[in-house]
Design a protein around this motif. Structure first.
Motif, mmCIF file in Angstrom:
data_model
loop_
_atom_site.group_PDB
_atom_site.id
_atom_site.type_symbol
_atom_site.label_atom_id
_atom_site.label_comp_id
_atom_site.label_asym_id
_atom_site.label_seq_id
_atom_site.Cartn_x
_atom_site.Cartn_y
_atom_site.Cartn_z
ATOM 1 N N CYS A 49 0.855 -1.206 0.000
ATOM 2 C CA CYS A 49 0.000 0.000 0.000
ATOM 3 C C CYS A 49 0.877 1.238 0.000
ATOM 4 O O CYS A 49 0.630 2.207 -0.725
ATOM 5 C CB CYS A 49 -0.859 0.045 1.271
ATOM 6 N N TYR A 50 1.865 1.203 0.865
ATOM 7 C CA TYR A 50 2.757 2.350 1.043
ATOM 8 C C TYR A 50 3.714 2.503 -0.141
ATOM 9 O O TYR A 50 3.928 3.600 -0.661
ATOM 10 C CB TYR A 50 3.530 2.157 2.346
ATOM 11 N N GLN A 51 4.256 1.381 -0.575
ATOM 12 C CA GLN A 51 5.247 1.408 -1.645
ATOM 13 C C GLN A 51 4.671 2.023 -2.915
ATOM 14 O O GLN A 51 5.326 2.809 -3.602
ATOM 15 C CB GLN A 51 5.693 -0.025 -1.911
ATOM 16 N N HIS A 52 3.429 1.680 -3.196
ATOM 17 C CA HIS A 52 2.766 2.167 -4.399
ATOM 18 C C HIS A 52 2.715 3.693 -4.404
ATOM 19 O O HIS A 52 2.972 4.337 -5.421
ATOM 20 C CB HIS A 52 1.351 1.581 -4.454
ATOM 21 N N GLU A 53 2.375 4.276 -3.254
ATOM 22 C CA GLU A 53 2.282 5.735 -3.176
ATOM 23 C C GLU A 53 3.649 6.402 -3.065
ATOM 24 O O GLU A 53 3.834 7.513 -3.530
ATOM 25 C CB GLU A 53 1.408 6.147 -1.988
ATOM 26 N N ARG A 88 -0.907 11.331 6.537
ATOM 27 C CA ARG A 88 -1.756 12.234 5.753
ATOM 28 C C ARG A 88 -1.741 11.878 4.269
ATOM 29 O O ARG A 88 -1.481 12.718 3.416
ATOM 30 C CB ARG A 88 -1.302 13.689 5.912
ATOM 31 N N ASN A 89 -1.956 10.619 3.984
ATOM 32 C CA ASN A 89 -2.059 10.205 2.584
ATOM 33 C C ASN A 89 -3.281 9.303 2.475
ATOM 34 O O ASN A 89 -3.272 8.168 2.946
ATOM 35 C CB ASN A 89 -0.792 9.475 2.133
ATOM 36 N N ASP A 90 -4.347 9.828 1.866
ATOM 37 C CA ASP A 90 -5.614 9.109 1.831
ATOM 38 C C ASP A 90 -5.499 7.764 1.133
ATOM 39 O O ASP A 90 -6.151 6.794 1.520
ATOM 40 C CB ASP A 90 -6.684 9.948 1.117
ATOM 41 N N ALA A 91 -4.678 7.699 0.090
ATOM 42 C CA ALA A 91 -4.572 6.455 -0.665
ATOM 43 C C ALA A 91 -3.966 5.344 0.192
ATOM 44 O O ALA A 91 -4.458 4.217 0.193
ATOM 45 C CB ALA A 91 -3.735 6.671 -1.925
ATOM 46 N N VAL A 92 -2.906 5.678 0.935
ATOM 47 C CA VAL A 92 -2.286 4.663 1.792
ATOM 48 C C VAL A 92 -3.247 4.293 2.923
ATOM 49 O O VAL A 92 -3.435 3.114 3.239
ATOM 50 C CB VAL A 92 -0.944 5.154 2.376
ATOM 51 N N GLU A 93 -3.883 5.298 3.509
ATOM 52 C CA GLU A 93 -4.790 5.037 4.626
ATOM 53 C C GLU A 93 -5.940 4.129 4.207
ATOM 54 O O GLU A 93 -6.263 3.164 4.898
ATOM 55 C CB GLU A 93 -5.336 6.352 5.187
ATOM 56 N N SER A 94 -6.570 4.429 3.068
ATOM 57 C CA SER A 94 -7.717 3.619 2.665
ATOM 58 C C SER A 94 -7.281 2.215 2.261
ATOM 59 O O SER A 94 -7.996 1.243 2.498
ATOM 60 C CB SER A 94 -8.501 4.295 1.535
ATOM 61 N N CYS A 95 -6.083 2.103 1.679
ATOM 62 C CA CYS A 95 -5.555 0.785 1.314
ATOM 63 C C CYS A 95 -5.292 -0.050 2.573
ATOM 64 O O CYS A 95 -5.664 -1.228 2.644
ATOM 65 C CB CYS A 95 -4.276 0.966 0.502
ATOM 66 N N VAL A 96 -4.676 0.563 3.573
ATOM 67 C CA VAL A 96 -4.407 -0.146 4.832
ATOM 68 C C VAL A 96 -5.725 -0.530 5.498
ATOM 69 O O VAL A 96 -5.916 -1.690 5.906
ATOM 70 C CB VAL A 96 -3.544 0.726 5.774
ATOM 71 N N ASN A 97 -6.665 0.408 5.575
ATOM 72 C CA ASN A 97 -7.944 0.118 6.222
ATOM 73 C C ASN A 97 -8.698 -1.007 5.525
ATOM 74 O O ASN A 97 -9.255 -1.895 6.183
ATOM 75 C CB ASN A 97 -8.825 1.379 6.269
#
Length: 124
Positions: A49-53, A88-97
């Motif tokens: 999730c993180y790596q992608h962003e 503060r990165n919505d993409a990582v947060e939503s992917c993790v969630n």
């Protein structure tokens, strides 16, 4: 991985580090060790999730604290970003969630409320 003059450098993605701290909260019969075991088994997915962003936003990093509720059947009922989140990165947060929502924990009959901190850092 070695240095290269200009991207894209081969196909190797950025090195990243994911540190998982111990969960906190009311585990309702589950132990921190049981919760850790399930989350850490999927650490690669959270890392992805993180790596992608990170590939799109170099230097991205920080902590994501996820508050999730585990039902008595071991199924995660909800997962949302909680206080203490610094990425503060919505993409990582939503992917993790969304990946937390897919986890399956031992069924202990009680409802557990867990706060789980993930620390994401560029490695290498």
């Amino acid at each position: 991985g070695g240095n290269c003059a200009k991207p894209p450098c081969g196909t190797s993605p950025h090195e990243v580090k994911v540190s998982l701290s111990d969960p906190e909260g009311d585990f309702a019969g589950l132990t921190a060790e049981e919760i850790n075991r399930v989350v850490k088994a999927r650490a690669g997915i959270f890392k992805a999730c993180y790596q992608h962003e990170l590939n799109r936003s170099p230097g991205l990093g920080g902590k994501i604290v996820v508050h999730f509720v585990i039902g008595g059947d071991g199924v995660v009922k909800s997962a949302k970003t909680a206080g203490g989140t610094t990425m503060r990165n919505d993409a990582v947060e939503s992917c993790v969630n969304s990946n937390i929502m897919r986890l399956k924990f031992p069924a202990k009959g009680g409802q557990a409320n867990v706060n789980y901190p993930f620390l994401f850092q560029p490695g290498g």
